[in-house]
Design an enzyme around this catalytic site. Structure first.
Site, PDB file in Angstrom:
ATOM      1  CG  ASP A  48      -4.634  -1.260   2.614  1.00 51.64           C
ATOM      2  OD1 ASP A  48      -3.157  -2.052   2.853  1.00 51.64           O
ATOM      3  OD2 ASP A  48      -4.924  -1.180   1.011  1.00 51.64           O
ATOM      4  CB  THR A  89      -3.167  -4.413  -1.001  1.00 51.49           C
ATOM      5  OG1 THR A  89      -2.297  -2.858   0.038  1.00 51.49           O
ATOM      6  CG2 THR A  89      -5.006  -3.763  -1.161  1.00 51.49           C
ATOM      7  CE  LYS A 171      -3.220   1.585  -1.127  1.00 52.99           C
ATOM      8  NZ  LYS A 171      -2.218   0.183  -0.617  1.00 52.99           N
ATOM      9  CG  HIS A 497       2.488  -4.880   3.895  1.00 53.84           C
ATOM     10  ND1 HIS A 497       1.917  -6.233   2.801  1.00 53.84           N
ATOM     11  CD2 HIS A 497       2.242  -3.898   3.691  1.00 53.84           C
ATOM     12  CE1 HIS A 497       1.298  -5.216   1.811  1.00 53.84           C
ATOM     13  NE2 HIS A 497       2.056  -3.305   2.638  1.00 53.84           N
TER      14      HIS A 497
END
Length: 557
Positions: A48, A89, A171, A497
């Protein structure tokens, strides 16, 4: 004459046959049946927030058994990019495994505004399921919002359910989306007072005994007790700026963002086991969980290819807090390098060298902290949402003498109030034009595209094409706003991002192991090409909405 003609025809047929056979053999196939020998285990690794230059920037400090081994003995795509925005993500993991972009798989953000239900939607949120190993909302997760199949789904279909496909991550979205709709399991980490890997009733009704045992093993406590200090001598961190600087955010309860970090002292003010998530310790616990999964699920032990999807998420938490130039970021990758080496050693011991294949990539990159860039004299800044919204609201009110025309702002997208537009019989295209023009008057805006432009125009290059690839006709907003390069909407420390620019789109892609020809390419490849490359390697169908192409050089073709 007739005999001569017959001999000539026969001679031509023989030459043709030889040509066909030579073509087949030149492609690496021994016969026209294309006899495949797929690996026993496929391992997909997603790191990530890993920018491509983290491979080269920290090269001299990496060990020989981690990233360097993958690059030296595997295949590296050095010019690998996301071909869409927003680069987050959820969309990143979905795109890697579906072989397409958010325009098709429907995961348009980590969260987004649902204009039909008038509420926010989380990419893996599912109120119809419940947590397993956890009774909070953290367990109410599934892949139901992903609209297309994944390469892991196609593997399950190909072998009639006899393959195992499992996702492991800090996650939930890093475990769930790669594992797909047909997964045997997905496990994600919950911090706080628990510090456990959990799942949901989408996959199972009870955690396997080995997961319960792992959660109770005390491994998490040994990590917390170790804290976080620099892996190497301070002099080796010359690729990063000085420790304790104004571009980084300290942990709560610590005055300075600087080594060392005593997690026993910081735990109470930082969410307890959440400290594992926000440090390199998260990568360690994911590696340990993945190793336990390989052993206890007997992955790669029969003729039906299994798939383990591993996502290292702690690099993202560290990046958000400290930004790309920090020593903490460098240290996180030096430690991740050792975790990659540890995973490779386990695969060699348990599955066997030559019996597995790995790909490693990232879900997005990150921009340098804008204040740091400005200090160096580079163009950068902070995009203030309230100022942009104020400009748009004023412009629409002046044009239509109405308030409330903007219903929501999500992921740099404006959503109009369709009910109000209908009641007052307004021209929606005109609203789009006015709103778009208003945003362009703000210093931090690079460009803005309207729904009408994205639906009616096929863009073939540049930022506009990248935005179009991330645009869902059904779910996306009415005006898409792009901050200028080097600008972001975020606090003044750390980074983020989401943009269509290279610092967010350029990520590593490494292939290693069975069926992979060592080498590298500088030609541009795209994230959507990964799934079709894996499908070709495994001899299975590509995901049903796939828009990528196999990277033939990876397969020696």
């Amino acid at each position: 004459m007739k005999n001569i003609f017959s001999v000539s025809i026969l001679f031509c047929l023989l030459l043709s046959r030889c040509g066909v056979q030579e073509t087949i053999e030149n492609r690496g196939y021994s016969d026209p049946t294309f006899d495949l020998n797929p690996p026993k285990l496929m391992v997909g690794i997603t790191v990530d927030q890993m920018r491509y230059d983290y491979l080269t920037k920290y090269w001299k400090d990496y060990s020989d058994e981690g990233f360097k081994k993958l690059m030296r003995e595997g295949y590296s795509c050095k010019n690998h990019h996301f071909s869409y925005a927003p680069t987050y993500t959820g969309p990143g993991h979905a795109s890697i495994y579906t072989g397409t972009t958010p325009a098709y798989h429907g995961i348009i953000g980590n969260t987004w505004y649902d204009r039909y239900e008038k509420t926010g939607k989380y990419c893996t949120g599912d109120s119809t399921v419940f947590g397993v190993g956890n009774t909070t909302l953290a367990g109410q997760m599934s892949p139901k919002n992903m609209l297309s199949s994944t390469i892991t789904d196609e593997l399950k279909l190909h072998f009639n359910g006899r393959s195992k496909t499992i996702g492991v991550s800090i996650k939930d979205r890093g475990a769930i989306l790669p594992a797909g709709h047909l997964a045997d399991a997905a496990y994600w980490f919950v911090g706080g007072e628990e510090g456990n890997f959990i799942s949901s009733t989408y996959y199972m009704n009870e955690l396997p005994a080995w997961v319960k045992s792992f959660n109770a093993s005390g491994y998490k406590d040994s990590l917390m007790a170790s804290g976080w200090n620099m892996l190497k001598p301070e002099k080796d961190y010359d690729e990063s700026i000085i420790d304790n600087n104004q571009y980084e955010a300290p942990f709560t309860g610590k005055l300075q963002p600087a080594f060392p970090y005593n997690f026993s002292q910081l735990a109470d003010s930082n969410g307890g086991y959440d400290l594992i998530k926000g440090s390199p310790l998260g990568n360690s616990i994911v590696t340990e969980m993945a190793i336990n999964c390989i052993k206890n699920e007997a992955l790669g032990q029969d003729e039906f290819t299994d798939f383990l999807a591993v996502s290292f998420s702690s690099t993202d938490y560290v990046g958000h807090r400290f930004a790309p130039a920090a020593r903490e970021t460098q240290d996180c990758y030096l430690r991740l390098d050792l975790e990659i080496a540890r995973l490779l050693n386990e695969l060699n011991a348990t599955v066997g060298e030559g019996n597995y294949t790995i790909f490693l990539t990232s879900d997005h990159g990150a921009v340098h902290n804008p204040n740091y860039l400005k200090k160096l004299g580079m163009p950068a800044g902070y995009f203030k949402l309230d100022e942009v919204n104020s400009r748009v609201d004023s412009a629409l009110k002046n044009a239509f003498n109405l308030e409330g025309l903007i219903e929501s702002y999500s992921n740099d997208q404006l959503f109009f109030n369709d009910s109000l537009i209908t009641v007052h019989k307004l021209n929606k295209t005109r609203l789009e034009e006015i709103a778009s023009h208003a945003t362009l008057g703000y210093a931090g805006v690079y460009t803005a595209l309207t729904r009408t432009q994205l639906v009616n125009t096929e863009f073939s290059s540049g930022v506009n094409q990248v935005l179009q690839n991330g645009f869902s006709t059904k779910f996306s907003g009415d005006v898409l706003i792009v901050p200028r390069p080097g600008w972001m909407s975020y606090p003044t420390t750390g980074t983020s991002h989401g943009s269509p620019f290279t610092y967010d789109t350029h990520v590593p892609l490494l292939f290693y192991g069975s069926g992979i020809s060592p080498g590298f390419t500088d030609k541009r490849t795209h994230i959507k090409d990964i799934a079709s490359t894996v499908a070709s390697l495994l001899g299975v169908q590509m995901p049903n909405a796939n828009t990528g192409d196999p990277i033939l050089e990876v397969l020696g073709q």
